[in-house]
Design a protein around this motif. Sequence first.
Motif, PDB file in Angstrom:
ATOM      1  N   ALA A   1       0.874  -1.178   0.000  1.00 33.57           N
ATOM      2  CA  ALA A   1       0.000   0.000   0.000  1.00 33.57           C
ATOM      3  C   ALA A   1       0.906   1.221   0.000  1.00 33.57           C
ATOM      4  O   ALA A   1       2.099   1.094   0.271  1.00 33.57           O
ATOM      5  CB  ALA A   1      -0.878  -0.003   1.249  1.00 33.57           C
ATOM      6  N   HIS A   2       0.354   2.409  -0.293  1.00 39.39           N
ATOM      7  CA  HIS A   2       1.212   3.608  -0.231  1.00 39.39           C
ATOM      8  C   HIS A   2       0.942   4.358   1.064  1.00 39.39           C
ATOM      9  O   HIS A   2      -0.198   4.455   1.515  1.00 39.39           O
ATOM     10  CB  HIS A   2       1.036   4.497  -1.459  1.00 39.39           C
ATOM     11  CG  HIS A   2      -0.274   5.236  -1.562  1.00 39.39           C
ATOM     12  ND1 HIS A   2      -0.472   6.471  -0.991  1.00 39.39           N
ATOM     13  CD2 HIS A   2      -1.443   4.919  -2.180  1.00 39.39           C
ATOM     14  CE1 HIS A   2      -1.702   6.890  -1.260  1.00 39.39           C
ATOM     15  NE2 HIS A   2      -2.324   5.959  -1.977  1.00 39.39           N
ATOM     16  N   TYR A   3       2.025   4.881   1.651  1.00 36.48           N
ATOM     17  CA  TYR A   3       1.850   5.553   2.945  1.00 36.48           C
ATOM     18  C   TYR A   3       1.798   7.077   2.845  1.00 36.48           C
ATOM     19  O   TYR A   3       1.443   7.735   3.822  1.00 36.48           O
ATOM     20  CB  TYR A   3       2.915   5.104   3.953  1.00 36.48           C
ATOM     21  CG  TYR A   3       4.317   5.624   3.738  1.00 36.48           C
ATOM     22  CD1 TYR A   3       5.247   4.879   3.023  1.00 36.48           C
ATOM     23  CD2 TYR A   3       4.715   6.848   4.260  1.00 36.48           C
ATOM     24  CE1 TYR A   3       6.538   5.350   2.826  1.00 36.48           C
ATOM     25  CE2 TYR A   3       6.015   7.319   4.080  1.00 36.48           C
ATOM     26  CZ  TYR A   3       6.921   6.570   3.352  1.00 36.48           C
ATOM     27  OH  TYR A   3       8.198   7.036   3.169  1.00 36.48           O
TER      28      TYR A   3
ATOM     29  N   ASP B   1      -8.593   6.907   4.479  1.00 40.02           N
ATOM     30  CA  ASP B   1      -8.972   5.904   3.480  1.00 40.02           C
ATOM     31  C   ASP B   1      -7.833   5.751   2.465  1.00 40.02           C
ATOM     32  O   ASP B   1      -7.474   4.632   2.089  1.00 40.02           O
ATOM     33  CB  ASP B   1     -10.273   6.358   2.793  1.00 40.02           C
ATOM     34  CG  ASP B   1     -10.855   5.282   1.890  1.00 40.02           C
ATOM     35  OD1 ASP B   1     -10.560   4.086   2.116  1.00 40.02           O
ATOM     36  OD2 ASP B   1     -11.618   5.622   0.962  1.00 40.02           O
ATOM     37  N   ASP B   2      -7.269   6.890   2.064  1.00 38.23           N
ATOM     38  CA  ASP B   2      -6.222   6.939   1.022  1.00 38.23           C
ATOM     39  C   ASP B   2      -4.886   7.326   1.628  1.00 38.23           C
ATOM     40  O   ASP B   2      -4.542   8.491   1.661  1.00 38.23           O
ATOM     41  CB  ASP B   2      -6.673   7.945  -0.042  1.00 38.23           C
ATOM     42  CG  ASP B   2      -5.758   7.961  -1.249  1.00 38.23           C
ATOM     43  OD1 ASP B   2      -4.913   7.064  -1.379  1.00 38.23           O
ATOM     44  OD2 ASP B   2      -5.891   8.887  -2.073  1.00 38.23           O
ATOM     45  N   ASP B   3      -4.035   6.447   2.066  1.00 38.65           N
ATOM     46  CA  ASP B   3      -4.259   5.020   1.988  1.00 38.65           C
ATOM     47  C   ASP B   3      -3.849   4.363   3.309  1.00 38.65           C
ATOM     48  O   ASP B   3      -3.199   3.328   3.315  1.00 38.65           O
ATOM     49  CB  ASP B   3      -3.489   4.452   0.789  1.00 38.65           C
ATOM     50  CG  ASP B   3      -3.711   2.959   0.591  1.00 38.65           C
ATOM     51  OD1 ASP B   3      -4.772   2.438   1.004  1.00 38.65           O
ATOM     52  OD2 ASP B   3      -2.806   2.290   0.094  1.00 38.65           O
ATOM     53  N   ALA B   4      -4.211   5.035   4.445  1.00 42.08           N
ATOM     54  CA  ALA B   4      -3.949   4.375   5.733  1.00 42.08           C
ATOM     55  C   ALA B   4      -4.722   3.060   5.810  1.00 42.08           C
ATOM     56  O   ALA B   4      -4.284   2.111   6.481  1.00 42.08           O
ATOM     57  CB  ALA B   4      -4.323   5.292   6.887  1.00 42.08           C
TER      58      ALA B   4
ATOM     59  N   GLU C   1       5.272   8.448  -2.195  1.00 42.63           N
ATOM     60  CA  GLU C   1       5.062   9.289  -3.386  1.00 42.63           C
ATOM     61  C   GLU C   1       4.221   8.614  -4.474  1.00 42.63           C
ATOM     62  O   GLU C   1       4.445   8.821  -5.664  1.00 42.63           O
ATOM     63  CB  GLU C   1       6.411   9.786  -3.944  1.00 42.63           C
ATOM     64  CG  GLU C   1       7.157  10.627  -2.909  1.00 42.63           C
ATOM     65  CD  GLU C   1       8.371  11.368  -3.425  1.00 42.63           C
ATOM     66  OE1 GLU C   1       8.804  11.127  -4.566  1.00 42.63           O
ATOM     67  OE2 GLU C   1       8.905  12.197  -2.660  1.00 42.63           O
ATOM     68  N   GLU C   2       3.234   7.853  -4.024  1.00 42.23           N
ATOM     69  CA  GLU C   2       2.241   7.358  -4.994  1.00 42.23           C
ATOM     70  C   GLU C   2       1.513   8.534  -5.613  1.00 42.23           C
ATOM     71  O   GLU C   2       1.223   8.557  -6.810  1.00 42.23           O
ATOM     72  CB  GLU C   2       1.241   6.425  -4.287  1.00 42.23           C
ATOM     73  CG  GLU C   2       0.249   5.725  -5.229  1.00 42.23           C
ATOM     74  CD  GLU C   2      -1.008   6.528  -5.512  1.00 42.23           C
ATOM     75  OE1 GLU C   2      -1.722   6.199  -6.476  1.00 42.23           O
ATOM     76  OE2 GLU C   2      -1.291   7.501  -4.784  1.00 42.23           O
ATOM     77  N   GLU C   3       1.246   9.530  -4.771  1.00 38.62           N
ATOM     78  CA  GLU C   3       0.442  10.687  -5.209  1.00 38.62           C
ATOM     79  C   GLU C   3       1.203  11.590  -6.182  1.00 38.62           C
ATOM     80  O   GLU C   3       0.623  12.469  -6.795  1.00 38.62           O
ATOM     81  CB  GLU C   3      -0.035  11.498  -3.994  1.00 38.62           C
ATOM     82  CG  GLU C   3      -0.843  10.693  -2.966  1.00 38.62           C
ATOM     83  CD  GLU C   3      -2.222  10.256  -3.457  1.00 38.62           C
ATOM     84  OE1 GLU C   3      -2.536  10.481  -4.642  1.00 38.62           O
ATOM     85  OE2 GLU C   3      -2.968   9.671  -2.648  1.00 38.62           O
ATOM     86  N   GLN C   4       2.515  11.395  -6.317  1.00 32.02           N
ATOM     87  CA  GLN C   4       3.299  12.175  -7.283  1.00 32.02           C
ATOM     88  C   GLN C   4       3.512  11.379  -8.568  1.00 32.02           C
ATOM     89  O   GLN C   4       4.357  11.753  -9.392  1.00 32.02           O
ATOM     90  CB  GLN C   4       4.651  12.559  -6.680  1.00 32.02           C
ATOM     91  CG  GLN C   4       4.596  13.762  -5.724  1.00 32.02           C
ATOM     92  CD  GLN C   4       3.868  13.466  -4.433  1.00 32.02           C
ATOM     93  OE1 GLN C   4       4.089  12.427  -3.827  1.00 32.02           O
ATOM     94  NE2 GLN C   4       2.995  14.357  -4.016  1.00 32.02           N
TER      95      GLN C   4
ATOM     96  N   ILE D   1      -3.168  -2.643  -2.214  1.00 31.79           N
ATOM     97  CA  ILE D   1      -4.428  -2.222  -1.585  1.00 31.79           C
ATOM     98  C   ILE D   1      -4.420  -0.703  -1.468  1.00 31.79           C
ATOM     99  O   ILE D   1      -3.526  -0.136  -0.849  1.00 31.79           O
ATOM    100  CB  ILE D   1      -4.564  -2.858  -0.182  1.00 31.79           C
ATOM    101  CG1 ILE D   1      -4.349  -4.362  -0.264  1.00 31.79           C
ATOM    102  CG2 ILE D   1      -5.932  -2.536   0.416  1.00 31.79           C
ATOM    103  CD1 ILE D   1      -3.777  -4.957   1.006  1.00 31.79           C
ATOM    104  N   ASP D   2      -5.396  -0.072  -2.086  1.00 25.75           N
ATOM    105  CA  ASP D   2      -5.445   1.389  -2.054  1.00 25.75           C
ATOM    106  C   ASP D   2      -6.900   1.845  -1.918  1.00 25.75           C
ATOM    107  O   ASP D   2      -7.630   1.868  -2.902  1.00 25.75           O
ATOM    108  CB  ASP D   2      -4.813   1.942  -3.341  1.00 25.75           C
ATOM    109  CG  ASP D   2      -4.518   3.426  -3.247  1.00 25.75           C
ATOM    110  OD1 ASP D   2      -4.880   4.048  -2.228  1.00 25.75           O
ATOM    111  OD2 ASP D   2      -3.915   3.966  -4.197  1.00 25.75           O
ATOM    112  N   MET D   3      -7.294   2.189  -0.685  1.00 28.19           N
ATOM    113  CA  MET D   3      -8.635   2.698  -0.351  1.00 28.19           C
ATOM    114  C   MET D   3      -9.658   1.559  -0.247  1.00 28.19           C
ATOM    115  O   MET D   3     -10.266   1.159  -1.240  1.00 28.19           O
ATOM    116  CB  MET D   3      -9.105   3.745  -1.373  1.00 28.19           C
ATOM    117  CG  MET D   3      -8.161   4.937  -1.482  1.00 28.19           C
ATOM    118  SD  MET D   3      -8.655   6.105  -2.772  1.00 28.19           S
ATOM    119  CE  MET D   3     -10.119   6.831  -2.049  1.00 28.19           C
ATOM    120  N   ILE D   4      -9.848   1.107   0.988  1.00 24.93           N
ATOM    121  CA  ILE D   4     -10.864   0.055   1.227  1.00 24.93           C
ATOM    122  C   ILE D   4     -11.719   0.403   2.452  1.00 24.93           C
ATOM    123  O   ILE D   4     -12.202  -0.481   3.146  1.00 24.93           O
ATOM    124  CB  ILE D   4     -10.219  -1.351   1.396  1.00 24.93           C
ATOM    125  CG1 ILE D   4      -9.118  -1.350   2.464  1.00 24.93           C
ATOM    126  CG2 ILE D   4      -9.690  -1.872   0.059  1.00 24.93           C
ATOM    127  CD1 ILE D   4      -8.669  -2.757   2.882  1.00 24.93           C
TER     128      ILE D   4
HETATM  129 ZN   LIG Z   1      -4.185   6.171  -2.899  1.00 21.08          ZN
END
Ligand SMILES: [Zn+2]
Length: 318
Positions: free
Chosen positions: A130-132, A145-148, A177-180, A205-208
Amino acid sequence: MCNHLVRFLIFIFLIPLLLTCEKDSPTEPAPSDNLLDPQIILNQVNLDSLTRQVAILSGEQPVLIDTSLVTISSRYSHHSGNARAAEYLEQKLLRYDLQVHMMDFSASGRNVYAVQYGLVDPEQVYIICAHYDSMPDSSISPGADDDASGCATVLEAARILSRYTSRYTIIYAFWDEEEQGIRGSLAYASRAAQLNENIRGVINIDMIGWDSNDDGQFYINVRDTAQSAQISNRMVSLHDQFQVGLSPQVLNPGSGSDNLAFWRFGFGAVGVEEMYGSDWNAYYHTTNDRLAQFNLDYFYKCASLCIVSLSSLVEIES
Ligand SMILES: [Zn+2]
């Protein structure tokens, strides 16, 4: 010797030879016969443990990192909470007696991952990840949610599965840096491709955490790359067999986030994600992406399915 006897002797000597050849052929190995009952894994997934990790990572709850009490109020790439989150994840993984690695891929980007070596085929690897990092670019950027939600699931997988041995190696990974532009996962996947690493599959896993209409629908994003479809099929069949109570929607060709990095380099991967479109998280990338908005039953079920699927893929032994 009579003809019959010669034929008989050839037959007797040929059978073991054929059996040996079959054993040595490089086909898919048969699963071990002392696999752990997946229900035992499912029984250990704990909602309190999952929500505590979301609360810590999204700044609802302070946490001791080394000897200081820290509130992680923003995990956005260049805020100090991003580095604190990486330290926290490292500390957590070390507590499960795992080998932890920090992968600095740029001046600002750092992936955190831990390795649990397989006992039988350690060079073959499955990754749960997952991305932190979070959005928006603000000193308050909870990204619950995104993405804890994904990070908490990876930590819960480590908490449970680190007590067992598995056939294949497990990597618990947290991308930065998923968001970048999925920078962290791209750095990892490209290095893995260069090193010719045998990644058999990835569950990203990203947003569940969001399911406002309670329909239990979530996406398994898949493409026709390597064993992606097999992983997706395994997830759906485990979902049905253990009556997890969700409504899996397999999307092929799917999209998603860090799973795209693995597809790009030819590795099998799936991206697990809540519904987008009509039931998209109303607080996406805002300062109100908080644990209070979660559908906890949905979050628990999605996390459970990801963890049991990983346990089945890596062949956890009893
Ligand atoms: Zn995300």
